[in-house]
Motif scaffolding. Sequence first.
Motif, short mmCIF file in Angstrom:
data_model
loop_
_atom_site.label_atom_id
_atom_site.label_comp_id
_atom_site.label_asym_id
_atom_site.label_seq_id
_atom_site.Cartn_x
_atom_site.Cartn_y
_atom_site.Cartn_z
N LEU A 198 5.14 -14.13 -1.66
CA LEU A 198 6.17 -14.97 -2.27
C LEU A 198 7.57 -14.38 -2.13
CD1 LEU A 198 4.25 -16.05 -5.49
CD2 LEU A 198 4.95 -17.56 -3.61
N THR A 199 7.66 -13.17 -1.58
CA THR A 199 8.98 -12.52 -1.47
C THR A 199 9.36 -12.24 -0.02
OG1 THR A 199 7.91 -10.37 -1.87
CG2 THR A 199 8.91 -11.48 -3.77
N GLY A 200 8.98 -13.17 0.87
CA GLY A 200 9.48 -13.09 2.23
C GLY A 200 8.61 -12.39 3.24
N HIS A 201 7.34 -12.11 2.90
CA HIS A 201 6.46 -11.44 3.84
C HIS A 201 5.28 -12.36 4.19
CE1 HIS A 201 8.29 -8.31 1.25
NE2 HIS A 201 8.51 -7.71 2.42
N ARG A 222 1.68 -1.50 -2.25
CA ARG A 222 2.95 -1.18 -2.91
C ARG A 222 3.83 -0.32 -2.00
NH1 ARG A 222 -0.66 -0.27 -7.27
NH2 ARG A 222 -0.64 -2.01 -8.74
N SER A 223 3.19 0.62 -1.30
CA SER A 223 3.94 1.47 -0.37
C SER A 223 4.49 0.66 0.80
CB SER A 223 3.04 2.59 0.16
OG SER A 223 2.67 3.47 -0.87
N PHE A 224 3.69 -0.29 1.27
CA PHE A 224 4.13 -1.15 2.38
C PHE A 224 5.44 -1.87 2.02
CE2 PHE A 224 -0.29 -1.99 4.49
CZ PHE A 224 -0.23 -0.73 5.06
N LEU A 225 5.54 -2.33 0.78
CA LEU A 225 6.71 -3.09 0.37
C LEU A 225 7.98 -2.26 0.40
CD1 LEU A 225 5.15 -5.19 -2.54
CD2 LEU A 225 5.69 -5.94 -0.22
N ARG A 226 7.83 -0.91 0.45
CA ARG A 226 9.00 -0.03 0.57
C ARG A 226 9.22 0.41 2.02
NH1 ARG A 226 6.51 1.74 -4.28
NH2 ARG A 226 5.43 3.46 -3.26
N GLN A 227 8.40 -0.18 2.95
CA GLN A 227 8.47 0.22 4.35
C GLN A 227 9.09 -0.86 5.25
OE1 GLN A 227 6.82 2.99 6.32
NE2 GLN A 227 7.20 4.09 4.43
N ASP A 228 9.82 -1.79 4.64
CA ASP A 228 10.50 -2.86 5.39
C ASP A 228 9.54 -3.61 6.31
OD1 ASP A 228 12.58 -4.46 6.37
OD2 ASP A 228 13.01 -3.07 8.00
N PRO A 229 8.45 -4.18 5.74
CA PRO A 229 7.49 -4.88 6.59
C PRO A 229 7.88 -6.33 6.83
CG PRO A 229 6.71 -4.91 4.34
CD PRO A 229 8.05 -4.20 4.33
N ASP A 230 7.43 -6.88 7.94
CA ASP A 230 7.52 -8.32 8.18
C ASP A 230 6.16 -8.96 7.93
OD1 ASP A 230 10.28 -8.55 9.22
OD2 ASP A 230 9.51 -7.19 10.75
N ILE A 231 5.11 -8.30 8.43
CA ILE A 231 3.75 -8.82 8.30
C ILE A 231 2.85 -7.72 7.73
CG2 ILE A 231 1.75 -9.75 9.55
CD1 ILE A 231 3.79 -10.77 11.67
N ILE A 232 2.05 -8.08 6.75
CA ILE A 232 1.13 -7.13 6.11
C ILE A 232 -0.29 -7.66 6.25
CG2 ILE A 232 0.40 -6.12 3.90
CD1 ILE A 232 3.34 -6.34 3.00
N MET A 233 -1.20 -6.79 6.67
CA MET A 233 -2.61 -7.16 6.68
C MET A 233 -3.37 -6.31 5.67
SD MET A 233 -5.98 -6.59 7.67
CE MET A 233 -6.48 -5.81 9.19
#
Length: 562
Positions: A405-408, A376-387
Amino acid sequence: MSAKKLGELLVQEKIIDPLQLEQAMKEQRQSGGKLTNALVKLGYADEGQITAILAKQYNVPAIDLNTFTIDPAAIKKVNKSICEKYLVIPISVSGNTLVVSMADPSNIFVKDDLTFLTKCKIQPVVSSESAIRAAIERSYDSKVSYESIMTEMEKDSMTDSIDDSVLDLEDVKDEAPVVQFVNMMLSEAIKMKASDIHIEPYEKNYRIRFRIDGALYEKIQPPSAVAPAISSRIKIMSKMDISERRRPQDGRLKIRTKSNKEMDFRVSVLPSLFGEKIVLRLLDKGNLQLDMTKLGFEADDLKKFKNGIYKPHGMALVTGPTGSGKTTTIYSALSDLNTVDVNISTAEDPVEFNLDGINQVQMNRDVDLDFAATLRSFLRQDPDIIMVGEIRDLETAEVAFKAALTGHLVVSTLHTNDATSTVYRLIDMGVEPFLVSSALNVVVAQRLVRKNCEHCKDVVQVDPAVLKDMGAIESEIPSYNVMKGEGCARCNDTGYKGRIAIYEVLEMNESIKQSIYENVSSSELKQKAIQLGMRSLRMSGLLKLKQGLTSVEEVLTTSAKD
């Protein structure tokens, strides 16, 4: 061998070009030493390449002294000063033949001197200069053995309270016996390229095993009386609570070897019936393979995987049991994706390796920092790729699928048997089938198989009926090049050295997505995927068998028949 001749050989083999040779020889004249040192210093060649050229030129074996177990009887044949003078080290003796590792196997004067001194026939092998120097220091240093240390440990079960951030493995001569024992054990594990150390207490014995290339080998059985001392020493090094013996604990320790190389160990302590079982996992960043082309992917499977991870959004999952190489595959994918214009964040438990340019977060349950909260915190950190280290529950899965589903692009792992069962594991968790089919780009299932030792493998005859029963296509059986290692000094008589992955890559095309949406069974989905070109784990294993890379036994134990 003269510097000029070695240089010419390296140019001939296209390791270096004539200009680099000229610059290296200039460096050699200015700073002294050997041409090999100049080449390595300038970064034109590494010691492994130079050793391989010498081995090929003089038709002698190349030996990796870092993993080779040197025969103490051979060491007694030549004193340390001679070894240092000639840059050689005796490694084994059989009858009247002494095998000697040399940096320069062309030097006949050295061989003549050694023949005169030892009264033995000298059989040369070649190793790098630094490896020989390190082996001389290891072999001729104070002869402290496991046995002598254990005797001292039984007399003195005290533990010390050193609490350094980086512990020096070699600084042990004046330490307590338990410190010497633990440091020797860690040194031995590094030298043998073990992936894990298992320290196990039982009712009537206490044993230490090393996992090498996926298989466990018993190393030593210390007296049961010293178990508390060993356990306390490891807990001190790992910054754990030494007074706590009822609950599991996790920690890390960092040590420094004599070659000034730092090694990380992940430590897990578990209370068992007869004491504390300890497992140390070696985390050697130097051995981390980040080149996806060298992991074991077939060209078409690698293309499918890259297609999945290079999409701007969606999810790529890597599945398999613990110890199947999932972390290496994910790190290699992230390394491939890691460019200056991309923001990559990872949530891991634990963070195994530090990767430059990637924001890595360690999970911490004590402050409620779990995968779901971190995502959830990552989604507020302007990520492109999340692992995400692992999708363990519905909450984590829901946040991960929402991100996909929302662009990441989301990369994660899951513990399942094969690629198609991953789909149904997610549905069983509570993820809707339409979300699974919409978000997933690719699923990779993998296992690690041991590779046949290159030095002792030979062709073996296998009954065609056995291959057919394993799933081999009957018309292809005559083309199988089935091999198996016989066992030699280089592979510790196991017949295997190193591991390679076998893969099952499920590409989520429209046909597969429709089948998921229609909720077909796992077996039906697998058969459909195979019809559409998916290579199963067993098929991938058979391909490695056909190429002579692994054995029948390894394929049978790591993959199930389709």
